[in-house]
Design a protein around this motif. Structure first.
Motif, PDB file in Angstrom:
ATOM      1  N   LYS A  47       0.810  -1.223   0.000  1.00  0.00           N
ATOM      2  CA  LYS A  47       0.000   0.000   0.000  1.00  0.00           C
ATOM      3  C   LYS A  47       0.847   1.279   0.000  1.00  0.00           C
ATOM      4  O   LYS A  47       0.312   2.370  -0.187  1.00  0.00           O
ATOM      5  CB  LYS A  47      -0.946   0.016   1.206  1.00  0.00           C
ATOM      6  N   ALA A  72       0.173   3.021  -3.225  1.00  0.00           N
ATOM      7  CA  ALA A  72      -1.202   3.030  -3.723  1.00  0.00           C
ATOM      8  C   ALA A  72      -1.865   4.372  -3.455  1.00  0.00           C
ATOM      9  O   ALA A  72      -1.645   5.005  -2.420  1.00  0.00           O
ATOM     10  CB  ALA A  72      -2.007   1.908  -3.060  1.00  0.00           C
ATOM     11  N   LYS A  77      -5.823  -3.077  -2.541  1.00  0.00           N
ATOM     12  CA  LYS A  77      -4.464  -3.572  -2.757  1.00  0.00           C
ATOM     13  C   LYS A  77      -4.018  -4.429  -1.584  1.00  0.00           C
ATOM     14  O   LYS A  77      -3.992  -3.980  -0.435  1.00  0.00           O
ATOM     15  CB  LYS A  77      -3.502  -2.399  -2.958  1.00  0.00           C
ATOM     16  N   ASN A 119      -0.851  -6.760  -1.430  1.00  0.00           N
ATOM     17  CA  ASN A 119       0.352  -7.449  -1.894  1.00  0.00           C
ATOM     18  C   ASN A 119       1.548  -6.924  -1.119  1.00  0.00           C
ATOM     19  O   ASN A 119       1.396  -6.170  -0.158  1.00  0.00           O
ATOM     20  CB  ASN A 119       0.536  -7.294  -3.407  1.00  0.00           C
ATOM     21  N   TYR A 172       3.169 -11.328  -4.798  1.00  0.00           N
ATOM     22  CA  TYR A 172       1.855 -11.821  -4.392  1.00  0.00           C
ATOM     23  C   TYR A 172       2.019 -13.254  -3.915  1.00  0.00           C
ATOM     24  O   TYR A 172       2.452 -14.131  -4.677  1.00  0.00           O
ATOM     25  CB  TYR A 172       0.884 -11.800  -5.572  1.00  0.00           C
ATOM     26  N   TYR A 221      -4.890  -7.894  -5.967  1.00  0.00           N
ATOM     27  CA  TYR A 221      -5.062  -6.453  -6.120  1.00  0.00           C
ATOM     28  C   TYR A 221      -6.338  -6.261  -6.929  1.00  0.00           C
ATOM     29  O   TYR A 221      -6.388  -6.604  -8.105  1.00  0.00           O
ATOM     30  CB  TYR A 221      -3.848  -5.873  -6.860  1.00  0.00           C
ATOM     31  N   LYS A 246      -6.743  -5.385 -12.666  1.00  0.00           N
ATOM     32  CA  LYS A 246      -6.562  -6.026 -11.368  1.00  0.00           C
ATOM     33  C   LYS A 246      -5.590  -7.191 -11.516  1.00  0.00           C
ATOM     34  O   LYS A 246      -5.241  -7.603 -12.635  1.00  0.00           O
ATOM     35  CB  LYS A 246      -7.897  -6.535 -10.817  1.00  0.00           C
TER      36      LYS A 246
END
Length: 226
Positions: free
Chosen positions: A30, A33, A41, A43, A87, A94, A161
């Motif tokens: 984040k 982001a 989000k 990851n 991920y 996401y 995404k």
């Protein structure tokens, strides 16, 4: 325009990138982001303080700078320093989002307008389940899961995404590019024209019509570039 760039990295470069990332300490993704994206989000990301990040960025930027397909598709003016994400486990997806229009470089030196987004896959497809990059455009939804070392570019204005990674780990590099040509449709026209010109040169050589059309391409780029 959604464009694949196969084998952006050499075998040696990919191995070096994976070696550097194998010892990485990841943080919450984040950190880069925007307000809306942060709500979906989930990851991990390589932090700016990571000792590997400078070498990784140099490796990726060198590969971008020598790749003619990337150049003609993106027409890059500025490239934000690449970021790296992961991920896996509980940090594995996401949701749908749009990338912020303006991005500040890590050094805080002004803003870069995000016209083109790109994902460089660093994990092989069989190393993880799920994790497809889903991109929406006027033709529908596209699922992208490329071989390690290959790149996909797409307009930053696209809704997209990353599907949940249900097994293994998906490691990638993501980046944002300010194009010399802001408008995505104009970039597509220039790309199509440049690809056709390369085919014509291969088939018939530098004939007078080919030289003339090459001039048209460059005059359009001169007219549309900022």
């Amino acid at each position: 325009m959604l464009q694949h760039v196969p084998d952006l990295l050499t075998v040696e470069e990919l191995a070096e990138a994976r070696r550097l990332l194998a010892s990485a300490d990841w943080v919450d993704g984040k950190v880069t982001a925007g307000t809306q994206a942060a709500t979906v989000k989930n990851n991990q990301q390589l932090p700016e303080s990571a000792p590997q990040i400078r070498a990784l960025r140099q490796l990726v930027l060198m590969a971008l700078n020598r790749n003619a397909l990337f150049f003609t598709a993106a027409l890059p003016s500025k490239i934000l320093p690449p970021f790296f994400n992961r991920y896996s486990g509980e940090a594995n997806q996401y949701g749908f989002h749009v990338d912020n229009a303006m991005r500040m470089p890590p050094d805080g030196g002004g803003y870069v307008r995000a016209d083109v987004s790109a994902t460089l896959f660093l994990s092989e497809p069989d190393e993880y389940d799920g994790g497809e990059l889903i991109i929406e455009d006027t033709f529908g939804r596209h699922a992208v899961k490329l071989n390690a070392g290959s790149l996909v570019i797409y307009p930053s204005s696209s809704v997209h995404k990353v599907n949940p990674v249900t097994e293994g780990a998906r490691v990638a590099c993501f980046m944002f590019i300010q194009s010399m040509v802001r408008d995505a449709e104009k970039r597509r026209l220039l790309y199509d024209m440049d690809m056709s010109l390369m085919q014509l040169r291969h088939q018939v050589g530098e004939t007078e019509p080919v030289v003339h059309l090459t001039g048209v391409y460059h005059n359009l780029l001169r007219h549309w570039a900022e």
